[in-house]
Design a protein around this motif. Sequence first.
Motif, mmCIF file in Angstrom:
data_model
loop_
_atom_site.group_PDB
_atom_site.id
_atom_site.type_symbol
_atom_site.label_atom_id
_atom_site.label_comp_id
_atom_site.label_asym_id
_atom_site.label_seq_id
_atom_site.Cartn_x
_atom_site.Cartn_y
_atom_site.Cartn_z
ATOM 1 N N SER A 171 0.802 -1.233 0.000
ATOM 2 C CA SER A 171 0.000 0.000 0.000
ATOM 3 C C SER A 171 0.828 1.272 0.000
ATOM 4 O O SER A 171 0.368 2.318 -0.466
ATOM 5 C CB SER A 171 -0.921 0.016 1.224
ATOM 6 N N GLY A 172 2.024 1.222 0.572
ATOM 7 C CA GLY A 172 2.848 2.413 0.702
ATOM 8 C C GLY A 172 2.568 3.208 1.951
ATOM 9 O O GLY A 172 3.324 4.107 2.309
ATOM 10 N N GLY A 173 1.468 2.915 2.645
ATOM 11 C CA GLY A 173 1.100 3.647 3.853
ATOM 12 C C GLY A 173 -0.329 3.339 4.238
ATOM 13 O O GLY A 173 -0.985 2.495 3.621
ATOM 14 N N GLY A 174 -0.802 4.046 5.252
ATOM 15 C CA GLY A 174 -2.137 3.805 5.786
ATOM 16 C C GLY A 174 -3.153 4.835 5.352
ATOM 17 O O GLY A 174 -3.253 5.152 4.157
ATOM 18 N N PRO A 175 -3.921 5.394 6.281
ATOM 19 C CA PRO A 175 -5.016 6.291 5.911
ATOM 20 C C PRO A 175 -4.569 7.564 5.212
ATOM 21 O O PRO A 175 -5.346 8.158 4.455
ATOM 22 C CB PRO A 175 -5.687 6.608 7.253
ATOM 23 N N LEU A 176 -3.330 8.010 5.432
ATOM 24 C CA LEU A 176 -2.876 9.220 4.740
ATOM 25 C C LEU A 176 -2.848 9.018 3.237
ATOM 26 O O LEU A 176 -3.335 9.852 2.471
ATOM 27 C CB LEU A 176 -1.487 9.625 5.247
ATOM 28 N N ILE A 177 -2.308 7.876 2.799
ATOM 29 C CA ILE A 177 -2.205 7.606 1.364
ATOM 30 C C ILE A 177 -3.508 7.035 0.797
ATOM 31 O O ILE A 177 -3.710 7.033 -0.410
ATOM 32 C CB ILE A 177 -1.013 6.654 1.086
ATOM 33 N N ASP A 178 -4.401 6.591 1.680
ATOM 34 C CA ASP A 178 -5.677 6.002 1.255
ATOM 35 C C ASP A 178 -6.812 7.026 1.282
ATOM 36 O O ASP A 178 -7.386 7.362 0.245
ATOM 37 C CB ASP A 178 -6.022 4.812 2.145
ATOM 38 N N LEU A 179 -7.132 7.556 2.461
ATOM 39 C CA LEU A 179 -8.219 8.523 2.614
ATOM 40 C C LEU A 179 -7.726 9.957 2.453
ATOM 41 O O LEU A 179 -8.358 10.774 1.768
ATOM 42 C CB LEU A 179 -8.864 8.375 3.995
ATOM 43 N N GLY A 180 -6.614 10.265 3.098
ATOM 44 C CA GLY A 180 -6.118 11.635 3.085
ATOM 45 C C GLY A 180 -5.851 12.151 1.692
ATOM 46 O O GLY A 180 -6.018 13.350 1.418
ATOM 47 N N VAL A 181 -5.462 11.260 0.792
ATOM 48 C CA VAL A 181 -5.149 11.683 -0.569
ATOM 49 C C VAL A 181 -6.365 12.308 -1.258
ATOM 50 O O VAL A 181 -6.231 13.258 -2.038
ATOM 51 C CB VAL A 181 -4.593 10.480 -1.379
ATOM 52 N N HIS A 182 -7.571 11.833 -0.946
ATOM 53 C CA HIS A 182 -8.788 12.411 -1.529
ATOM 54 C C HIS A 182 -9.010 13.834 -1.044
ATOM 55 O O HIS A 182 -9.256 14.746 -1.830
ATOM 56 C CB HIS A 182 -10.003 11.567 -1.145
ATOM 57 N N ARG A 183 -8.960 14.019 0.289
ATOM 58 C CA ARG A 183 -9.209 15.354 0.840
ATOM 59 C C ARG A 183 -8.066 16.305 0.516
ATOM 60 O O ARG A 183 -8.276 17.507 0.339
ATOM 61 C CB ARG A 183 -9.423 15.273 2.347
ATOM 62 N N LEU A 184 -6.849 15.770 0.421
ATOM 63 C CA LEU A 184 -5.703 16.595 0.048
ATOM 64 C C LEU A 184 -5.864 17.116 -1.373
ATOM 65 O O LEU A 184 -5.698 18.320 -1.637
ATOM 66 C CB LEU A 184 -4.411 15.785 0.190
ATOM 67 N N ASP A 185 -6.206 16.223 -2.300
ATOM 68 C CA ASP A 185 -6.393 16.672 -3.678
ATOM 69 C C ASP A 185 -7.522 17.688 -3.788
ATOM 70 O O ASP A 185 -7.395 18.683 -4.505
ATOM 71 C CB ASP A 185 -6.689 15.491 -4.602
ATOM 72 N N LEU A 186 -8.636 17.448 -3.093
ATOM 73 C CA LEU A 186 -9.763 18.377 -3.171
ATOM 74 C C LEU A 186 -9.343 19.773 -2.726
ATOM 75 O O LEU A 186 -9.636 20.769 -3.398
ATOM 76 C CB LEU A 186 -10.924 17.873 -2.314
ATOM 77 N N ALA A 187 -8.626 19.862 -1.593
ATOM 78 C CA ALA A 187 -8.182 21.161 -1.097
ATOM 79 C C ALA A 187 -7.184 21.804 -2.052
ATOM 80 O O ALA A 187 -7.299 23.001 -2.376
ATOM 81 C CB ALA A 187 -7.572 21.004 0.291
ATOM 82 N N LEU A 188 -6.209 21.033 -2.530
ATOM 83 C CA LEU A 188 -5.211 21.578 -3.446
ATOM 84 C C LEU A 188 -5.850 22.075 -4.736
ATOM 85 O O LEU A 188 -5.479 23.128 -5.271
ATOM 86 C CB LEU A 188 -4.161 20.511 -3.761
#
Length: 346
Positions: A171-188
Amino acid sequence: MDEIRLGVIGLGMGRNHVAGFQSHPRARVVAVADMNERLLNEIADRYGVEKRYTSAEDMLAKEHLDAVSIVTPNKFHAPLTLAAIAAGCHVLCEKPMAMNAAEAREMLDAAQKAGKHLMINFSYRFNEMSMALKQQVDAGLLGEIYFGRTVWHRRRGLPGFGGWFGQKALSGGGPLIDLGVHRLDLALWLMGYPKPVWVMGSTYQHLGSALAQKQGKTFDVEDLAAGMIRFENGATLMVEASWAANIKESEFMETRLYGTRAGLVQRNLDEGYRFEAEIFLEKDGAHFDMKLHPPYPPVTSSYYHFVDCLVTGKPHLATGEEGLRVMQILDALYQSAAEGRPVEIA
């Protein structure tokens, strides 16, 4: 292109890609691939796909495809994207783009060299509410965005516990790379994808590790991550993501942005996947709250959008360049958490 011949690799979440592509009148899913033969036949039968493969490489070698979706565990995003591009295909790759920024850069370079579309499935952009907010931001309603916080927390929501999501090698990581990536992209995306210059991050695995030990499961990633991102334009963004946290809500999603003229929030309702959005501003000395109400301007899905861009030749959203920038941020956050210091992004 009169008709886009598509293949889908990975049919867990990939079934949504098949259905999404088939909603476009100029798209035809001609082949699917999955190592799980039972799932392969079930999804192929459901959507009327004739060609089915247990090997993605066989599908790419034997079928003359225009484009493919990569919907596999994260470890295989980069190698399968490179193989698909080498086979002459455009690619829609699930998020996260890759395991790390080095892989993402290799994917982007290959796509650019071959003249192929490489789109990342940042699906939280592709809904009516997000698009309506983006229109207001781009029209200047918020002014200069200088601060934000974007969050996805779960009380207890470890996906496929004991499976590939909790194994860093896959996976490369946990919730940051799984869930956080969605909210991060939306904000960016709403902020205009400013250039990050440094980050500070922290990760924790208290609850997930204890649960894994009790149940005899494999789990070697974080269960909660948090970080701060500083951008070249002076703006700051806080990001948080968890699969397990002692909070009230079973599922909590929220993105807040503060601008010089107005601020906005998008949050989930009833601990589920319905959302509301508001904008807050001051006008003539009075404070106003604007709430977004349906009907919204219609928006196509990311799958339909991808096909439509191939048909028309217009640029697509959620580019490989943006996917790479997200991976650079994620890499730096994980590095910062491991080393206990801020990390610069070149």
